[in-house]
Design an enzyme around this catalytic site. Structure first.
Site, PDB file in Angstrom:
ATOM      1  N   GLU A 106      43.838  35.243  57.742  1.00 33.10           N
ATOM      2  CA  GLU A 106      45.054  35.019  56.972  1.00 33.10           C
ATOM      3  C   GLU A 106      46.210  35.053  57.964  1.00 33.10           C
ATOM      4  O   GLU A 106      46.576  36.112  58.487  1.00 33.10           O
ATOM      5  CB  GLU A 106      45.251  36.094  55.896  1.00 33.10           C
TER       6      GLU A 106
ATOM      7  N   ASP B 161      33.094  43.459  34.495  1.00 28.25           N
ATOM      8  CA  ASP B 161      32.967  44.903  34.258  1.00 28.25           C
ATOM      9  C   ASP B 161      31.733  45.144  33.399  1.00 28.25           C
ATOM     10  O   ASP B 161      31.670  44.692  32.261  1.00 28.25           O
ATOM     11  CB  ASP B 161      34.240  45.397  33.559  1.00 28.25           C
TER      12      ASP B 161
ATOM     13  N   ASP C 195      32.939  45.501  38.768  1.00 32.41           N
ATOM     14  CA  ASP C 195      32.070  46.321  39.597  1.00 32.41           C
ATOM     15  C   ASP C 195      31.011  45.467  40.281  1.00 32.41           C
ATOM     16  O   ASP C 195      30.872  44.269  40.017  1.00 32.41           O
ATOM     17  CB  ASP C 195      31.422  47.433  38.764  1.00 32.41           C
TER      18      ASP C 195
ATOM     19  N   ASP D 135      47.589  36.551  45.889  1.00 33.89           N
ATOM     20  CA  ASP D 135      48.989  36.845  46.170  1.00 33.89           C
ATOM     21  C   ASP D 135      49.951  35.760  45.696  1.00 33.89           C
ATOM     22  O   ASP D 135      51.170  35.961  45.737  1.00 33.89           O
ATOM     23  CB  ASP D 135      49.202  37.030  47.677  1.00 33.89           C
TER      24      ASP D 135
END
Length: 564
Positions: free
Chosen positions: A271, A21, A29, A337
């Site tokens: 995936e 950031d 970003d 995940d």
């Protein structure tokens, strides 16, 4: 030996919200990614995979959006990261350093805020109605779902829309409606979206949950299976006959491949969850040493594999048989995940180093998750304040259901795998300026686990990654060679051994992994042997082909001849 760059590459996944950031907004970003490209180049990776940066309703409460995996505009950049001009600069800066960029593309579903879905749900006769999957309900008032289909983990796959009095289908969360790929207009729109980004210079795509694109055209019930409480009120574990891995999905993957091949030198990695034999289908048909489907598919069997000889050997054998040449497995041990790999290794740095050596010496394409190279771990975060919409659904489940989810290697709160990158021991771990408030809490261990400190320590996990990445990047054998597991009476039972070799080349690499808590001493039964890299020493040598491996040590040895 192949001359296709993507067959020899190393992928590094960046979760943009958590990487760097530069503004103090608390969210990573594009400028932050650009500022760290030299770090990635020095690390030794080549291909950068960016999790979605498209516009998404991230201004809504966190339980109502999926941090970019619910796209509201496929051809722009979310303003929290930057804009298209800055994205173009990122592509140019990546290519200037000889690196590549892969975008994450969510083809299966959109955000419920996408203008297409807003139109689709406005009336039954809207031109966009058939861009999504709408069905009448069952029962005398039509308020029961059309069939027994379940979403992934979170219950029923249908949501009732009061305005048009029909149900729409969602394989994931109920604000992520599935697109209807039986509509040719949808197919063309998404293929043109792929062309849009390829024209901007991206080098390929990671295709999110690509095995869920098509569903049974007749919307027939799934067969019943073992009842478990975390599935749905129908109490079934969903089989894949009606919702996943349909032949039409494989056919459309071939169309995506044709589209990408229009641009030359690009690639696709999918995936795909399921057994290796199902994953194999997504490569398409093989002829003349080439396949016509996806170039690569993540091999998720590695995520939960324990580090012992039996388990790792079985993992490798399955990969070698399922993805035999000219196909390649793609080795992934962590992602956004799933729990970070070091969590499964009980925060043991020696095991993390061995795991790195394993990943970087196997045949195939390694994919490293950001922070894995310094051993970032999962903090324990309160699910009540989670930024992960899925966790808000899961925490309402009964305890037995949550325990089953953990048993299957899933996170109840995916925030724990997405915390800010730990760059230094300064405020906010160097992720945000001191005055910033990171979007997720920085892990409490950041003062002892960060890039800056590990750069200074030659014995760190970071330097181990650099050592093995440098070796792989300079070794045609490790990049493109075949693999053979070696069984030899000289090798202790706790040591896994395999060769990497090129046909008709005298030199080969022997990989030895001591998967135990005890040191092992033995001789290497080859004509000559020179240690190229060790996980625990930078200057390890062999004397008369005898080697001593410390507990959880891995080495790569250049050898000649055949094991005698």
């Amino acid at each position: 030996m192949s001359d296709l760059w993507w067959e020899k590459t190393v992928i590094y996944q960046i979760y943009p919200r958590s990487f760097m950031d530069t503004t103090g907004s608390g969210t990573g970003d594009i400028a932050g990614i650009i500022s760290k490209l030299d770090y990635l180049k020095e690390l030794g990776i080549e291909t950068i995979w960016l999790s979605p940066m498209y516009p998404s309703p991230t201004d809504k409460p966190y339980h109502l959006h999926d941090c970019g995996y619910d796209i509201s505009n496929y051809r722009d950049i979310n303003t929290e990261y930057g804009d298209l001009e800055q994205f173009d600069q990122l592509v140019a800066e990546i290519h200037q350093r000889g690196l590549r960029i892969v975008m994450d593309l969510v083809l299966n579903h959109t955000s419920a805020e996408h203008p297409w879905f807003v139109e689709s749900r406005s009336s039954r006769d809207n031109p966009k109605r058939d861009w999504y999957i709408w069905k009448d309900g069952r029962g005398k008032n039509g308020k029961k779902p059309p069939n027994n289909w379940t979403a992934m983990i979170t219950g029923d796959a249908w949501k009732y829309d009061e305005h048009t009095q029909q149900f729409f289908y969602h394989e994931f969360l109920d604000f992520q409606p599935d697109l209807n790929y039986r509509n040719p207009e949808v197919q063309e729109e998404m293929l043109n979206t792929i062309r849009f980004w390829l024209n901007r210079g991206v080098d390929g795509f990671r295709l999110d949950i690509i095995h869920a694109l098509f569903e049974d055209e007749q919307c027939r019930d799934e067969p019943f299976a073992i009842p478990l409480p975390f599935t749905s009120k129908y109490g079934l574990i969903k089989k894949t006959e009606r919702q996943l891995h349909l032949p039409e999905t494989i056919d459309f993957c071939k169309r995506i491949r044709e589209t990408v091949d229009e641009f030359g030198g690009k690639f696709l990695v999918g995936e795909v969850h399921g057994p290796a034999e199902d994953q194999r289908k997504y490569f398409g048909d093989v002829a003349n040493g080439k396949s016509d489907g996806l170039n690569l598919v993540f091999y998720f069997n590695s995520l939960n594999t324990l580090l012992n000889v039996k388990k790792v050997k079985s993992l490798i054998k399955t990969a070698e048989s399922s993805f035999a040449d000219p196909l390649l497995p793609t080795w992934v041990f962590s992602n956004h995940d799933f729990p970070r790999r070091i969590f499964r290794l009980k925060n043991d740095i020696k095991k993390a180093k061995l795991n790195a050596a394993l990943q970087l010496s196997l045949r195939g394409v390694p994919c490293i998750y950001y922070g894995e190279e310094i051993g970032m771990s999962n903090p324990t975060l309160d699910p009540k304040t989670s930024k992960d919409a899925l966790s808000h659904h899961l925490r309402l489940l009964p305890a037995v259901s949550r325990n089953l989810i953990r048993h299957f290697g899933l996170l109840l709160n995916r925030d724990e795998a997405r915390t800010p990158m730990q760059w230094s021991s300064t405020e906010n771990a160097g992720f945000s300026p001191p005055e910033g408030l990171p979007w997720l809490p920085v892990n409490d261990n950041f003062k002892r686990c960060n890039v800056e400190q590990q750069e200074k320590n030659p014995g760190s996990l970071l330097h181990c990654y650099k050592r093995f990445l440098k070796l792989r990047n300079n070794s045609p054998v490790l990049q493109s060679g075949a693999l053979k597991i070696i069984e030899h009476p000289n090798f202790p039972s706790s040591v896994l051994a395999y060769e990497r070799y090129l046909v008709d080349a005298p030199a080969k690499c022997l990989v030895l992994l001591n998967l135990s808590n005890r040191a092992e001493h033995f001789s290497v039964p080859y004509q000559n042997g020179e240690i190229l890299a060790s996980t625990l020493s930078q200057s390890k040598v062999m004397v008369a082909n005898k080697i001593a491996l410390e507990a959880w040590e891995a080495v790569i040895i250049e050898v000649e001849g055949i094991a005698s």
